[in-house]
Design an enzyme around this catalytic site. Structure first.
Site, mmCIF file in Angstrom:
data_model
loop_
_atom_site.group_PDB
_atom_site.id
_atom_site.type_symbol
_atom_site.label_atom_id
_atom_site.label_comp_id
_atom_site.label_asym_id
_atom_site.label_seq_id
_atom_site.Cartn_x
_atom_site.Cartn_y
_atom_site.Cartn_z
ATOM 1 C CG ASP A 60 -2.087 -0.960 1.086
ATOM 2 O OD1 ASP A 60 -2.909 -0.746 0.183
ATOM 3 O OD2 ASP A 60 -2.160 -1.935 1.856
ATOM 4 C CD GLU A 65 -3.925 12.348 2.271
ATOM 5 O OE1 GLU A 65 -4.770 11.459 2.103
ATOM 6 O OE2 GLU A 65 -4.157 13.530 2.070
ATOM 7 C CG ASP A 66 -2.993 6.861 4.497
ATOM 8 O OD1 ASP A 66 -3.791 7.752 4.835
ATOM 9 O OD2 ASP A 66 -3.256 5.990 3.646
ATOM 10 N NE ARG A 85 -0.686 1.982 4.079
ATOM 11 C CZ ARG A 85 -1.210 3.122 3.642
ATOM 12 N NH1 ARG A 85 -2.489 3.363 3.826
ATOM 13 N NH2 ARG A 85 -0.462 4.031 3.032
ATOM 14 N NE ARG A 131 -6.498 0.691 8.280
ATOM 15 C CZ ARG A 131 -6.169 0.749 6.995
ATOM 16 N NH1 ARG A 131 -5.310 1.650 6.582
ATOM 17 N NH2 ARG A 131 -6.708 -0.097 6.139
ATOM 18 C CG HIS A 161 -8.074 7.043 5.929
ATOM 19 N ND1 HIS A 161 -7.554 6.359 4.859
ATOM 20 C CD2 HIS A 161 -7.361 6.633 7.005
ATOM 21 C CE1 HIS A 161 -6.562 5.575 5.278
ATOM 22 N NE2 HIS A 161 -6.428 5.715 6.575
ATOM 23 C CB CYS A 248 -4.422 8.101 -0.679
ATOM 24 S SG CYS A 248 -6.139 8.058 -0.265
HETATM 25 C C1 CIR Z 1 -5.352 1.047 3.015
HETATM 26 O O1 CIR Z 1 -6.341 0.357 3.310
HETATM 27 O O2 CIR Z 1 -4.607 1.507 3.871
HETATM 28 C C2 CIR Z 1 -5.065 1.319 1.558
HETATM 29 N N1 CIR Z 1 -5.468 0.186 0.787
HETATM 30 C C3 CIR Z 1 -5.783 2.546 1.112
HETATM 31 C C4 CIR Z 1 -5.311 3.792 1.788
HETATM 32 C C5 CIR Z 1 -6.034 4.997 1.326
HETATM 33 N N2 CIR Z 1 -5.536 6.155 1.950
HETATM 34 C C6 CIR Z 1 -6.295 7.179 2.296
HETATM 35 O O3 CIR Z 1 -7.515 7.138 2.196
HETATM 36 N N3 CIR Z 1 -5.675 8.248 2.833
#
Ligand code: CIR
Length: 253
Positions: A60, A65-66, A85, A131, A161, A248
């Site tokens: 991922d 961004e995360d 992650r 998360r 999110h 993201c």
């Molecule tokens: C996840 O589940 O972490 C990734 N497949 C998708 C993350 C998307 N990020 C976001 O909305 N900021």
């Protein structure tokens, strides 16, 4: 206004990324093309884009961004809530340190996915999602306060999110959908309501008067255009298969 962005190239193993969507496996080659179009759009707007190599051990990792919150006066490295992650931040931190002299970090057992953090001027809304926990959010608020910024938490139950269902477009304009409709903390904004069938487009991205909008959501795109923004529509099908939206795919600062 933003002048720079950081993105991360999708890895082949993205096909094994976390998902709750029932849209099939992403096509890696198509994802690369969509990602390049995203980078081209950022450059068209005038941002300098730093590109980090793909990282196969983190499926991922394209959703950069995360991994961090970049504010004007400091960067805050996140502590991703999903086990698969957590290691993503190690590859992103040195790149952020090239641009920021003040780099803070959320410490475990606090968790924050920065996709849960929405900037509105010097205030930051932090979604308490699966998360992002209370401890992580309180650490983030304490760091923000130390740099003369503020933060507040938002209860949430359904979305992945905070920014899955909210996007601040500056000038008091807020795209909003789903569980966030009717929440008192967002009453003061000029709300642009995104209909349920276009909910994916609630994650759009304001950059310097432009708004990136996912292709295929004409009502939302029109509502945003009617406010005077320049729209850039981008194909996102392969990232949508992994629950990822436009915001993201980059860190903007
Ligand atoms: C996840 O589940 O972490 C990734 N497949 C998708 C993350 C998307 N990020 C976001 O909305 N900021």
């Amino acid at each position: 206004m933003f002048s720079k962005a950081i993105v991360r190239i999708p890895c082949k193993n993205m096909v094994g990324g976390i998902t709750s969507a029932d849209l099939g496996k992403p096509d890696y080659e198509k994802a690369l093309i969509q990602h390049q179009a995203y980078v081209d759009a950022l450059e068209h707007i005038g941002l300098d884009v730093a590109v980090i190599d793909a990282e196969e051990c983190h499926p991922d990792s394209v959703f950069i961004e995360d991994t961090a919150l970049l504010a004007q006066s400091c960067a805050i490295i996140a502590q991703p809530g999903a086990d698969s992650r957590k290691g993503e931040v190690a590859g992103v931190k040195p790149v952020i340190e090239q641009f920021f002299s003040q780099v803070e970090q959320i410490q475990a057992p606090g968790c924050v996915d920065a996709g849960d953090v929405m900037m509105v001027g010097s205030h930051f809304y932090i979604g308490l999602s699966e998360r992002t926990n209370q401890q992580g959010a309180q650490q983030m608020i304490a760091i923000l306060n130390a740099y003369d910024m503020t933060g507040s938490t938002v209860e949430m139950k359904e979305m992945l999110h905070l920014k899955t269902g909210l996007s601040y477009l500056e000038n008091n304009n807020l795209l909003i959908t789903g569980e966030f409709l009717g929440k008192s903390e967002f009453e003061k904004f000029n709300q642009i309501i995104v209909d349920g069938q276009e909910a994916y487009a609630a994650n759009s991205v304001w950059i310097n008067g432009y708004v990136l909008v996912p292709a295929g959501y004409p009502q939302t795109s029109q509502k945003i255009a009617d406010l005077g923004y320049q729209i850039i529509e981008l194909e996102m099908s392969e990232f949508q298969k992994l629950d990822g939206g436009l915001s993201c795919l980059s860190l903007r600062f």
